[in-house]
Structures are given as structure tokens and as C-alpha cells.
Scaffold this motif. Sequence first.
Motif, PDB file in Angstrom:
ATOM      1  N   UNK A  33     -20.856  -9.942  -0.015  1.00  0.00           N
ATOM      2  CA  UNK A  33     -21.505  -8.658  -0.248  1.00  0.00           C
ATOM      3  C   UNK A  33     -21.060  -7.694   0.849  1.00  0.00           C
ATOM      4  N   UNK A  34     -20.557  -6.534   0.494  1.00  0.00           N
ATOM      5  CA  UNK A  34     -20.126  -5.543   1.487  1.00  0.00           C
ATOM      6  C   UNK A  34     -21.050  -4.325   1.452  1.00  0.00           C
ATOM      7  N   UNK A  35     -21.442  -3.855   2.616  1.00  0.00           N
ATOM      8  CA  UNK A  35     -22.074  -2.536   2.753  1.00  0.00           C
ATOM      9  C   UNK A  35     -23.327  -2.375   1.885  1.00  0.00           C
ATOM     10  N   UNK A  36     -24.325  -3.209   2.158  1.00  0.00           N
ATOM     11  CA  UNK A  36     -25.606  -3.083   1.451  1.00  0.00           C
ATOM     12  C   UNK A  36     -26.371  -1.839   1.909  1.00  0.00           C
ATOM     13  N   UNK A  37     -26.263  -1.501   3.193  1.00  0.00           N
ATOM     14  CA  UNK A  37     -26.934  -0.313   3.751  1.00  0.00           C
ATOM     15  C   UNK A  37     -28.419  -0.257   3.379  1.00  0.00           C
ATOM     16  N   UNK A  69     -27.089 -16.035 -11.178  1.00  0.00           N
ATOM     17  CA  UNK A  69     -25.870 -16.287 -11.952  1.00  0.00           C
ATOM     18  C   UNK A  69     -24.989 -17.339 -11.302  1.00  0.00           C
ATOM     19  N   UNK A  70     -24.728 -17.196 -10.010  1.00  0.00           N
ATOM     20  CA  UNK A  70     -23.732 -18.038  -9.340  1.00  0.00           C
ATOM     21  C   UNK A  70     -24.323 -19.195  -8.558  1.00  0.00           C
ATOM     22  N   UNK A  71     -25.597 -19.135  -8.222  1.00  0.00           N
ATOM     23  CA  UNK A  71     -26.270 -20.188  -7.456  1.00  0.00           C
ATOM     24  C   UNK A  71     -25.502 -20.542  -6.178  1.00  0.00           C
ATOM     25  N   UNK A  72     -25.241 -19.551  -5.324  1.00  0.00           N
ATOM     26  CA  UNK A  72     -24.473 -19.808  -4.105  1.00  0.00           C
ATOM     27  C   UNK A  72     -25.281 -20.626  -3.097  1.00  0.00           C
ATOM     28  N   UNK A  73     -24.548 -21.312  -2.219  1.00  0.00           N
ATOM     29  CA  UNK A  73     -25.176 -21.981  -1.072  1.00  0.00           C
ATOM     30  C   UNK A  73     -25.283 -21.034   0.110  1.00  0.00           C
ATOM     31  N   UNK A  74     -24.460 -19.982   0.095  1.00  0.00           N
ATOM     32  CA  UNK A  74     -24.379 -19.061   1.225  1.00  0.00           C
ATOM     33  C   UNK A  74     -24.060 -17.664   0.733  1.00  0.00           C
ATOM     34  N   UNK A  75     -24.634 -16.667   1.401  1.00  0.00           N
ATOM     35  CA  UNK A  75     -24.271 -15.266   1.176  1.00  0.00           C
ATOM     36  C   UNK A  75     -23.723 -14.724   2.493  1.00  0.00           C
ATOM     37  N   UNK A  76     -22.519 -14.172   2.449  1.00  0.00           N
ATOM     38  CA  UNK A  76     -21.926 -13.533   3.623  1.00  0.00           C
ATOM     39  C   UNK A  76     -21.915 -12.028   3.385  1.00  0.00           C
ATOM     40  N   UNK A  77     -22.587 -11.309   4.252  1.00  0.00           N
ATOM     41  CA  UNK A  77     -22.592  -9.854   4.208  1.00  0.00           C
ATOM     42  C   UNK A  77     -21.448  -9.346   5.083  1.00  0.00           C
ATOM     43  N   UNK A  78     -20.547  -8.574   4.489  1.00  0.00           N
ATOM     44  CA  UNK A  78     -19.359  -8.099   5.206  1.00  0.00           C
ATOM     45  C   UNK A  78     -19.659  -6.799   5.947  1.00  0.00           C
ATOM     46  N   UNK A  79     -20.718  -6.831   6.725  1.00  0.00           N
ATOM     47  CA  UNK A  79     -21.049  -5.692   7.584  1.00  0.00           C
ATOM     48  C   UNK A  79     -21.928  -4.648   6.938  1.00  0.00           C
ATOM     49  N   UNK A  80     -22.598  -3.863   7.805  1.00  0.00           N
ATOM     50  CA  UNK A  80     -23.474  -2.755   7.405  1.00  0.00           C
ATOM     51  C   UNK A  80     -24.584  -3.229   6.470  1.00  0.00           C
ATOM     52  N   UNK A  81     -25.288  -4.251   6.930  1.00  0.00           N
ATOM     53  CA  UNK A  81     -26.452  -4.735   6.197  1.00  0.00           C
ATOM     54  C   UNK A  81     -27.555  -3.678   6.211  1.00  0.00           C
ATOM     55  N   UNK A  82     -27.825  -3.120   7.396  1.00  0.00           N
ATOM     56  CA  UNK A  82     -28.775  -2.021   7.548  1.00  0.00           C
ATOM     57  C   UNK A  82     -28.009  -0.734   7.807  1.00  0.00           C
ATOM     58  N   UNK A  83     -28.653   0.397   7.524  1.00  0.00           N
ATOM     59  CA  UNK A  83     -27.947   1.673   7.680  1.00  0.00           C
ATOM     60  C   UNK A  83     -28.096   2.267   9.070  1.00  0.00           C
TER      61      UNK A  83
END
Length: 221
Positions: A33-37, A69-83
Motif C-alpha cells: 500500500x503506498x501513500x495512505x495519508x 480478497x487476498x488474505x495477506x499475512x503482512x501489509x507493507x505501507x510504502x511510506x506516508x501512512x499519516x499525512x
Amino acid sequence: MAVEALTIDLHGHALVLSAERAAFDPRAMTLFIADAHFGKDAVFRARGIPVPAGATGETLARLDTLIATHKPACVVFLGDLLHARESHADETLRALEAWREKHRGLRLVLVEGNHDRHAGALPASFGIELVKEPYRLGPWALCHHPQQVDDAYALAGHEHPVYRLKTRVDSARLPCFRFGARAGVLPAFGAFTGGFEINDDARGEAVYVVASERVFGVRAS
């Protein structure tokens, strides 16, 4: 309408591109996931700009859809989780904590982005691992800022790429994935984010746009 996905081969590795503006590695069972902000709407309101509330809830709902949908074991946020620092508003933190309680067994990793350094960390109870770029995971070098990394394919965010599709009478700017020879950029995931048009900057790259709940290629590398 069902949200569709497109599986591509990237340097011999499968990567699933979702119309929810995220990517999934089925071998590593990891969602990117990139740039959730998160909290950007709260930031605007704190600074006197009366934007509507609800962007954080909308973004979390789409994340729930991806997890189901995907049932991941891990979520990697590619930066900018918060704004920004004002993203720590009670309304945003309550929504994030409630979401985390539903997914307490899910591993979360944040590759630190420029906004994260200014916003400050989430409470320790959120249980997210903070790492520096590039973060190596299988064949990938996971980054916030687009870059090339030796012996890996880099996946990044930061740019919020969009691609303009044109007809003789109209045009539309659509979120997109872009993939070059050694690095790729994911679209911004957040519901309340802008976009940087890449049409003149993506020569020699593969581009996949998100439109009408599906992903399709508009330019081959």
C-alpha cells in the motif's frame, strides 16, 4: 460492480495489481500500500479548511476489501501512512485503532516516508514495525521514494502517479501503476490525495491505469 485485479509478471515474479490501488505478492502473501495519508482531512480542518470528514473511513474500508480478497499475512505501507502531525486527531486515531483490533493478527510494516517523519509515530499499541528504505523482501526492495537498488526490483510510492487518457473531445486523469526496467511506482491509496501526471515522463515504461473498477494496460515497456 466487482473490483477486478490484473496479474503481471515483473522480472519473473507475479504481482497482482488491484483496482483498489494496491499490489499483492501471492508468494510472500504480502499486500503493498503506498501513500495512505490517513488523517489528511483532519489536517485540513485543523488548519481552517472546511473539507468533509470521512476519508479515513473510506480508505480503511477499501483496505478491508483487499484483506478479505487476498488474505495477506503482512501489509507493507510504502511510506506516508499519516499525512501530518494533526493526523493524530482523536477521530482519526479511534478509526485506526478500531481497524487494528479487527486485524490484530496481521503483521504491519511501514517504510518510513517524508510525511511520516513530520507526522510522528502511531501509538505503540497499533503494533506497526517502522523500517528504513530500501526494505528487502524476497525479490523486492520496498521504498517510499522511487529509486534503483542493486540486485532487487524496487517498488515505491511518493509520486501519486496518474495518467491522462484523451479522446478528441474529453480527457480523464486516472490513478496508475508505472513500471520501468528496475523500479515501479504504485498509485496513492488514500481517498483524499492528489496526483502527478506522468504521460510525458513514462517513456519506455509499462503503465496500468485504474478505471471503472478494473486495471488495464495503456502503455507497454
